[in-house]
Design a protein around this motif. Sequence first.
Motif, mmCIF file in Angstrom:
data_model
loop_
_atom_site.group_PDB
_atom_site.id
_atom_site.type_symbol
_atom_site.label_atom_id
_atom_site.label_comp_id
_atom_site.label_asym_id
_atom_site.label_seq_id
_atom_site.Cartn_x
_atom_site.Cartn_y
_atom_site.Cartn_z
ATOM 1 N N LEU A 73 30.367 36.321 36.413
ATOM 2 C CA LEU A 73 31.122 36.901 37.377
ATOM 3 C C LEU A 73 31.488 35.916 38.331
ATOM 4 O O LEU A 73 30.938 35.210 38.848
ATOM 5 C CB LEU A 73 30.207 38.063 38.036
ATOM 6 N N ASP A 74 32.863 36.330 38.754
ATOM 7 C CA ASP A 74 33.318 35.608 39.894
ATOM 8 C C ASP A 74 33.329 36.779 40.960
ATOM 9 O O ASP A 74 34.234 37.486 41.125
ATOM 10 C CB ASP A 74 34.948 35.374 39.733
ATOM 11 N N GLU A 75 32.356 36.714 41.754
ATOM 12 C CA GLU A 75 31.957 37.550 43.038
ATOM 13 C C GLU A 75 32.995 37.728 44.012
ATOM 14 O O GLU A 75 33.220 38.954 44.253
ATOM 15 C CB GLU A 75 30.426 37.510 43.487
ATOM 16 N N ASP A 76 33.492 36.683 44.341
ATOM 17 C CA ASP A 76 34.689 36.750 45.461
ATOM 18 C C ASP A 76 35.818 37.570 44.880
ATOM 19 O O ASP A 76 36.441 38.454 45.473
ATOM 20 C CB ASP A 76 35.104 35.342 45.722
ATOM 21 N N ARG A 77 36.110 37.131 43.630
ATOM 22 C CA ARG A 77 37.568 38.029 43.045
ATOM 23 C C ARG A 77 37.118 39.536 42.756
ATOM 24 O O ARG A 77 37.730 40.542 42.901
ATOM 25 C CB ARG A 77 37.883 37.451 41.809
ATOM 26 N N ILE A 78 35.861 39.970 42.472
ATOM 27 C CA ILE A 78 35.254 41.185 42.276
ATOM 28 C C ILE A 78 35.463 42.057 43.630
ATOM 29 O O ILE A 78 36.170 43.250 43.684
ATOM 30 C CB ILE A 78 33.875 41.258 41.657
ATOM 31 N N CYS A 79 34.996 41.325 44.552
ATOM 32 C CA CYS A 79 35.057 42.013 46.110
ATOM 33 C C CYS A 79 36.490 42.224 46.654
ATOM 34 O O CYS A 79 36.644 43.379 47.057
ATOM 35 C CB CYS A 79 34.301 41.237 46.960
ATOM 36 N N ASP A 80 37.402 41.016 46.257
ATOM 37 C CA ASP A 80 38.681 41.318 46.769
ATOM 38 C C ASP A 80 39.433 42.478 45.865
ATOM 39 O O ASP A 80 40.131 43.041 46.463
ATOM 40 C CB ASP A 80 39.449 40.034 46.383
ATOM 41 N N GLU A 81 39.237 42.679 44.673
ATOM 42 C CA GLU A 81 39.814 43.657 44.115
ATOM 43 C C GLU A 81 39.238 45.146 44.278
ATOM 44 O O GLU A 81 40.014 46.024 44.265
ATOM 45 C CB GLU A 81 39.465 43.420 42.301
ATOM 46 N N LEU A 82 38.082 45.110 44.738
ATOM 47 C CA LEU A 82 37.523 46.490 45.267
ATOM 48 C C LEU A 82 37.974 46.687 46.705
ATOM 49 O O LEU A 82 37.762 48.004 47.030
ATOM 50 C CB LEU A 82 36.199 46.444 45.181
ATOM 51 N N GLU A 83 38.033 45.979 47.598
ATOM 52 C CA GLU A 83 38.181 45.989 48.965
ATOM 53 C C GLU A 83 38.954 47.219 49.343
ATOM 54 O O GLU A 83 38.723 47.944 50.278
ATOM 55 C CB GLU A 83 38.671 44.722 49.696
ATOM 56 N N ASP A 84 40.358 47.311 48.939
ATOM 57 C CA ASP A 84 41.220 48.519 49.508
ATOM 58 C C ASP A 84 40.760 49.703 48.995
ATOM 59 O O ASP A 84 40.679 50.773 49.903
ATOM 60 C CB ASP A 84 42.452 48.094 48.810
#
Length: 129
Positions: free
Chosen positions: A69-80
């Motif tokens: 997992l790329d945790e930063d990209r996952i969180c960025d994807e979910l943020e909005d």
Amino acid sequence: QIDPATQRMASHRKLPNILIVGTPGTGKSTTAQMVLQSVPSMRHIEVGALVKDKQLHDGWDDEYECYILDEDRICDELEDSMESGGVIVDFHGADLFPERWFDLVVVLRTDNSVLYPRLQSRRAAFVPS
């Protein structure tokens, strides 16, 4: 005590965000579907499917048979989505996400005598014949 940033974020949401966590086979997706039947305006995000569909990983781990997992990209994807609310997130653990995103965290557990046969049947369904 709730920190001010969490309180501000939660006050802007019309619907709560719910995190459902548990090991594979505990019923996370089933539980999310039950909530959606009661509140159809909510959205269900299964993180494993999101990672695969949006390529939010750093490749495949052959030893553990899973994506890295790329945790930063996952969180960025979910943020909005998380800011607007009404999201049910389904994942194996809670530590990946900021606490401020969720109004409720549900931890599912299943007895091994139930879980093991359930996982065996899933694995059999994915083995090519």
